[in-house]
Design a protein around this motif. Structure first.
Motif, short mmCIF file in Angstrom:
data_model
loop_
_atom_site.label_atom_id
_atom_site.label_comp_id
_atom_site.label_asym_id
_atom_site.label_seq_id
_atom_site.Cartn_x
_atom_site.Cartn_y
_atom_site.Cartn_z
N GLY A 1 0.93 -1.40 0.28
CA GLY A 1 0.06 -0.17 0.40
C GLY A 1 1.21 1.31 -0.35
N ARG B 1 -0.38 7.03 3.54
CA ARG B 1 -0.85 7.93 2.99
C ARG B 1 -0.75 9.00 4.70
NH1 ARG B 1 -1.44 9.42 -0.83
NH2 ARG B 1 -2.63 10.82 -0.61
N SER C 1 -1.91 5.13 7.97
CA SER C 1 -2.36 4.75 6.65
C SER C 1 -2.01 4.75 5.43
CB SER C 1 -3.66 6.07 6.80
OG SER C 1 -4.60 6.59 7.99
N ARG D 1 -3.31 2.31 1.26
CA ARG D 1 -4.16 2.61 0.00
C ARG D 1 -3.57 1.58 -1.05
NH1 ARG D 1 -5.61 7.11 -3.62
NH2 ARG D 1 -3.01 7.30 -4.51
N ALA E 1 -10.21 1.67 -0.73
CA ALA E 1 -10.07 2.29 0.33
C ALA E 1 -9.27 1.74 1.59
CB ALA E 1 -11.54 1.25 1.86
N GLU E 2 -8.73 3.26 2.36
CA GLU E 2 -7.96 3.13 2.96
C GLU E 2 -7.50 2.37 4.21
OE1 GLU E 2 -6.45 6.98 4.47
OE2 GLU E 2 -5.94 7.93 2.24
N TRP E 3 -6.46 1.22 4.51
CA TRP E 3 -6.64 0.99 6.24
C TRP E 3 -5.46 1.28 6.69
CZ3 TRP E 3 -3.88 -1.10 1.95
CH2 TRP E 3 -2.95 -1.58 1.86
#
Length: 86
Positions: free
Chosen positions: A33, A36, A44, A46, A52-54
């Motif tokens: 990812g 962010r 964060s 993505r 969707a971010e996690w």
């Protein structure tokens, strides 16, 4: 010789990466990812192609190696060529 190659259990958080840096979340089967930002004690991420971010604990994150970066970017380009909304 015991513990010769063992890192000490330091609680020093890893350095904050630059926005957009590709990272691997080792707590989610090495999911790649983009970094962010920071959300409380978590980072964060993505998906490279958007989505969707996690959130993940910084201790479960490592920089993506070149092969992982290429794989993630290729997947994004393939999705885009199929007309998927990114």
């Amino acid at each position: 010789m015991d513990g010769e190659n063992v890192r000490p259990n330091s609680q020093v958080p890893p350095a904050l990466p630059v926005l957009g840096t590709l990272l691997v979340d080792t707590s989610r089967t090495d999911r790649v990812g983009e970094f962010r930002g920071v959300a409380g004690p978590h980072w964060s991420l993505r998906p490279v192609g958007g989505g969707a971010e996690w959130e993940v604990e910084p201790r479960h994150v490592r920089p993506a190696v070149l092969m992982e970066q290429l794989r993630a970017r290729t997947a994004r380009l393939n999705a885009r060529s199929r007309g998927e909304v990114l």
